[in-house]
Design a protein around this motif. Structure first.
Motif, PDB file in Angstrom:
ATOM      1  N   PRO A 490       0.821  -1.224   0.000  1.00  0.00           N
ATOM      2  CA  PRO A 490       0.000   0.000   0.000  1.00  0.00           C
ATOM      3  C   PRO A 490       0.845   1.261   0.000  1.00  0.00           C
ATOM      4  N   PHE A 491       1.759   1.363  -0.948  1.00  0.00           N
ATOM      5  CA  PHE A 491       2.741   2.450  -0.920  1.00  0.00           C
ATOM      6  C   PHE A 491       2.080   3.828  -1.010  1.00  0.00           C
ATOM      7  N   GLY A 492       1.183   3.988  -1.990  1.00  0.00           N
ATOM      8  CA  GLY A 492       0.584   5.304  -2.183  1.00  0.00           C
ATOM      9  C   GLY A 492      -0.205   5.769  -0.975  1.00  0.00           C
ATOM     10  N   ILE A 493      -0.928   4.847  -0.369  1.00  0.00           N
ATOM     11  CA  ILE A 493      -1.709   5.197   0.825  1.00  0.00           C
ATOM     12  C   ILE A 493      -0.781   5.652   1.942  1.00  0.00           C
ATOM     13  N   TRP A 494       0.285   4.893   2.168  1.00  0.00           N
ATOM     14  CA  TRP A 494       1.224   5.271   3.225  1.00  0.00           C
ATOM     15  C   TRP A 494       1.933   6.582   2.899  1.00  0.00           C
ATOM     16  N   ALA A 495       2.213   6.826   1.621  1.00  0.00           N
ATOM     17  CA  ALA A 495       2.941   8.040   1.245  1.00  0.00           C
ATOM     18  C   ALA A 495       2.124   9.301   1.523  1.00  0.00           C
ATOM     19  N   THR A 496       0.803   9.160   1.619  1.00  0.00           N
ATOM     20  CA  THR A 496      -0.017  10.322   1.966  1.00  0.00           C
ATOM     21  C   THR A 496      -0.069  10.566   3.469  1.00  0.00           C
ATOM     22  N   GLU A 497       0.372   9.578   4.259  1.00  0.00           N
ATOM     23  CA  GLU A 497       0.225   9.660   5.711  1.00  0.00           C
ATOM     24  C   GLU A 497       1.551   9.711   6.462  1.00  0.00           C
ATOM     25  N   HIS A 498       2.612   9.202   5.857  1.00  0.00           N
ATOM     26  CA  HIS A 498       3.881   9.003   6.554  1.00  0.00           C
ATOM     27  C   HIS A 498       4.902   9.989   5.990  1.00  0.00           C
ATOM     28  N   ILE A 523       5.617  16.741 -12.145  1.00  0.00           N
ATOM     29  CA  ILE A 523       5.943  16.335 -10.776  1.00  0.00           C
ATOM     30  C   ILE A 523       5.074  17.091  -9.778  1.00  0.00           C
ATOM     31  N   GLU A 524       4.830  18.363 -10.040  1.00  0.00           N
ATOM     32  CA  GLU A 524       3.973  19.151  -9.160  1.00  0.00           C
ATOM     33  C   GLU A 524       2.551  18.574  -9.144  1.00  0.00           C
ATOM     34  N   ARG A 525       2.016  18.236 -10.315  1.00  0.00           N
ATOM     35  CA  ARG A 525       0.677  17.647 -10.356  1.00  0.00           C
ATOM     36  C   ARG A 525       0.656  16.276  -9.685  1.00  0.00           C
ATOM     37  N   LEU A 526       1.702  15.507  -9.908  1.00  0.00           N
ATOM     38  CA  LEU A 526       1.789  14.169  -9.326  1.00  0.00           C
ATOM     39  C   LEU A 526       1.719  14.225  -7.804  1.00  0.00           C
ATOM     40  N   THR A 527       2.501  15.123  -7.226  1.00  0.00           N
ATOM     41  CA  THR A 527       2.606  15.160  -5.766  1.00  0.00           C
ATOM     42  C   THR A 527       1.464  15.915  -5.098  1.00  0.00           C
ATOM     43  N   SER A 528       0.936  16.945  -5.767  1.00  0.00           N
ATOM     44  CA  SER A 528      -0.087  17.764  -5.117  1.00  0.00           C
ATOM     45  C   SER A 528      -1.509  17.369  -5.485  1.00  0.00           C
ATOM     46  N   TYR A 530      -2.445  14.178  -8.039  1.00  0.00           N
ATOM     47  CA  TYR A 530      -2.699  12.775  -8.343  1.00  0.00           C
ATOM     48  C   TYR A 530      -2.561  11.875  -7.112  1.00  0.00           C
ATOM     49  N   LEU A 531      -1.504  12.052  -6.350  1.00  0.00           N
ATOM     50  CA  LEU A 531      -1.310  11.182  -5.183  1.00  0.00           C
ATOM     51  C   LEU A 531      -2.430  11.341  -4.152  1.00  0.00           C
ATOM     52  N   PRO A 532      -2.786  12.538  -3.736  1.00  0.00           N
ATOM     53  CA  PRO A 532      -3.896  12.654  -2.771  1.00  0.00           C
ATOM     54  C   PRO A 532      -5.232  12.138  -3.321  1.00  0.00           C
ATOM     55  N   GLN A 533      -5.476  12.332  -4.619  1.00  0.00           N
ATOM     56  CA  GLN A 533      -6.755  11.925  -5.202  1.00  0.00           C
ATOM     57  C   GLN A 533      -6.817  10.425  -5.478  1.00  0.00           C
ATOM     58  N   HIS A 534      -5.685   9.837  -5.848  1.00  0.00           N
ATOM     59  CA  HIS A 534      -5.659   8.424  -6.241  1.00  0.00           C
ATOM     60  C   HIS A 534      -4.484   7.702  -5.569  1.00  0.00           C
TER      61      HIS A 534
END
Length: 536
Positions: A490-498, A523-528, A530-534
């Motif tokens: 669950p990398f993406g989920i953890w990356a939003t929390e850790h 990269i800006e869209r990815l981190t700000s 895409y990652l939080p949304q998906h």
């Protein structure tokens, strides 16, 4: 690998768990050692010596005439890389060991990595360094280097078959292949709770007469923890079961060390839980791990096989009806595609009209996001963006099979097994300091699968029908009915929390921006965004 003892003779370097099928070579190996047998076999048979060996292996040798020969087994379980300098092969197990001090990073390899999440053979991250593809050899004579396939699987698709006879043969072969690994060492089994790992654990328990040592990984994240299936298998077979729950702290701590242990970029995140599984086993005294990799790719267990069969059904519709009615109506500029309930039909026809293997990349994230949106113009100018699909078509078209399922299996033997799943497990256990064996891709089971009727592998849309029916009553019904998952992370989920894991991930991606590979605005869209949304 072990170097030859007689340093005054041309070298022979061998590794793996193999045996000679030629009686004379087997006798020489028993009397004088494997290196003498390889040398004698090469002198007598040339490159065909590898057709007189079964098992997993890598071999490099040079004879008194200066000829050089290197080869790897059917699935490249034991890897070899080489570069050519002055008409001679410089060979090693790792790409970074073969690269000289002037080696440059290959931009095409970076693109391939972003496309596949691994770098498929024969390319490596280093320009001029080649990885021998599975089932291939390299031969150098008088400065000329030839690379060729020595094993090309041929599927027998129309032979008469009786289920009961094949089931008996399969169960005997399965037990023989597992028994071969039970050589007195303390053996442990990866146990995900899937069909393959549960089968291995059950057979080890049956053959050894005592509970198999099983090792499972869990995650405290909704939708990712499959520990209960592993527990079902452990209870069913009465194994000596061990569990560990991987945390975000574990991942943040282990990523740098595990990534650095590979000889080039490798993007299968399941290597992290596999490592913790192997580490747990090593610390409890296990001397050899058994992994269940290969069952899906031999017997038809991946969900995309059924999915692609549904798309291929489109071609049973008469061509005039497809071309003159369906495709203009659903794919043209007509507003019909926006009608509720029609969108699924549009999506189906859009995908069905794309031939295999291209169709399997329609949801490739790099392509769907858009190459120009993700990668810089400067980087794109250095690479051939069509190369990955061109290679995939060559592999798919080269399959010695007529049926859809067998062509997809042959394709997956390269891209899923040899280039991805096996390096994942091999890298994890190497980092943990323990060897591994793969009983389900023993040569004997592979040869059996080649003559198994296609309809026994994919019966309608029922995946790995034969394998499951042959083991019904041995495996618990819950395991037979479960859907494939494995050690997903669950990398993406953890990356939003850790925060530590997020910082590590963001810095890694931002470094690709600083190097002119990935666009900073992406990269800006990815981190700000895409990652939080998906996050999944």
């Amino acid at each position: 690998m072990t170097p030859a003892a007689a340093m005054d003779r041309p070298p022979v370097i061998v590794g793996g768990n193999y045996r000679f099928t030629d009686a004379e070579l087997a006798r020489i190996a028993a009397d004088q050692g494997d290196e003498s047998a390889w040398r004698a076999g090469f002198d007598r048979f040339g490159s065909d010596v590898i057709r007189r060996v079964e098992g997993d292996f890598s071999v490099y040798l040079e004879d008194a005439r200066g000829r050089q020969f290197a080869a790897v087994d059917r699935f490249a379980i034991h890897s070899l890389c080489y570069r050519i300098d002055g008409g001679r092969l410089h060979v090693g197990e790792r790409a970074d060991a073969v690269a000289d001090g002037n080696a440059e990073i290959d931009p095409q390899a970076i693109f391939d990595y972003l496309f596949f999440h691994v770098i498929p053979a024969p390319r490596t991250i280093f320009a001029g360094v080649i990885r021998l593809p599975a089932g291939h050899y390299a031969f150098q004579e008088n400065g000329k280097v030839t690379v060729a396939r020595w094993w090309n699987p041929i599927f027998v698709e129309n032979a008469p078959a009786r289920f009961d006879e094949l089931r008996q043969e399969f169960n005997r072969l399965l037990r023989d292949c597992v028994a071969r690994e039970l050589d007195g060492r303390r053996v442990g089994c990866f146990l995900s709770g899937g069909t393959d790992s549960s089968t291995i654990a059950g057979v080890v328990t049956e053959l050894s007469g005592h509970p198999a040592h099983t090792y499972s990984i869990g995650f405290d994240a909704k939708g990712y923890d499959e520990m209960e299936y592993a527990r079902v298998a452990a209870r069913h077979f009465g194994t000596d079961h061990h569990e560990y729950y991987v945390t975000a702290d574990d991942v943040a701590e282990s990523i740098p060390a595990i990534a650095a242990s590979y000889d080039q970029p490798f993007g299968n995140s399941s290597v992290l839980p596999a490592y913790y599984c192997a580490k747990m086993a090593r610390e409890s005294g296990i001397e050899l791990m058994l992994a269940g990799d290969g069952g899906d790719e031999l017997f038809g267990g991946n969900t995309r096989y059924a999915k692609q069969r549904i798309f291929e059904a489109y071609y049973r519709i008469p061509r005039p009806l497809r071309r003159s009615v369906l495709e203009p109506a659903l794919l043209g500029k007509s507003a019909v595609k926006r009608v509720p309930g029609i969108r699924k039909a549009v999506s189906y026809v859009e995908q069905a009209t794309v031939p295999l293997p291209d169709r399997m990349e329609m949801y490739n994230l790099l392509l769907r996001l858009g190459l120009d949106e993700v990668l810089t113009p400067e980087f794109l100018a250095k690479v051939d963006t069509a190369a990955p699909l061109r290679q995939q078509r060559e592999i798919y078209d080269a399959a010695s099979a007529q049926t859809l399922i067998n062509r997809m299996l042959a394709y997956d033997w390269k891209y899923t097994l040899a280039d991805n799943d096996l390096p994942k497990v091999l890298g994890a256990v190497a980092r943990a300091g323990i060897p591994v064996a793969f009983p389900l891709i023993d040569d004997r089971l592979v040869d059996f699968s080649l003559r198994l009727p296609p309809a026994f592998k994919l019966k309608g849309t029922k995946l790995r029908w034969f394998f499951k029916e042959a083991l019904r009553g041995f495996l618990p019904d819950t395991i037979l009915a479960k859907k494939k998952h494995g050690f997903g992370l669950p990398f993406g989920i953890w990356a939003t929390e850790h925060s530590q894991l997020r910082d590590l991930a963001f810095e890694s991606v931002q470094s690709l921006g600083r190097r002119g590979i990935v666009r900073p605005d992406f990269i800006e869209r990815l981190t700000s965004e895409y990652l939080p949304q998906h996050p999944g």
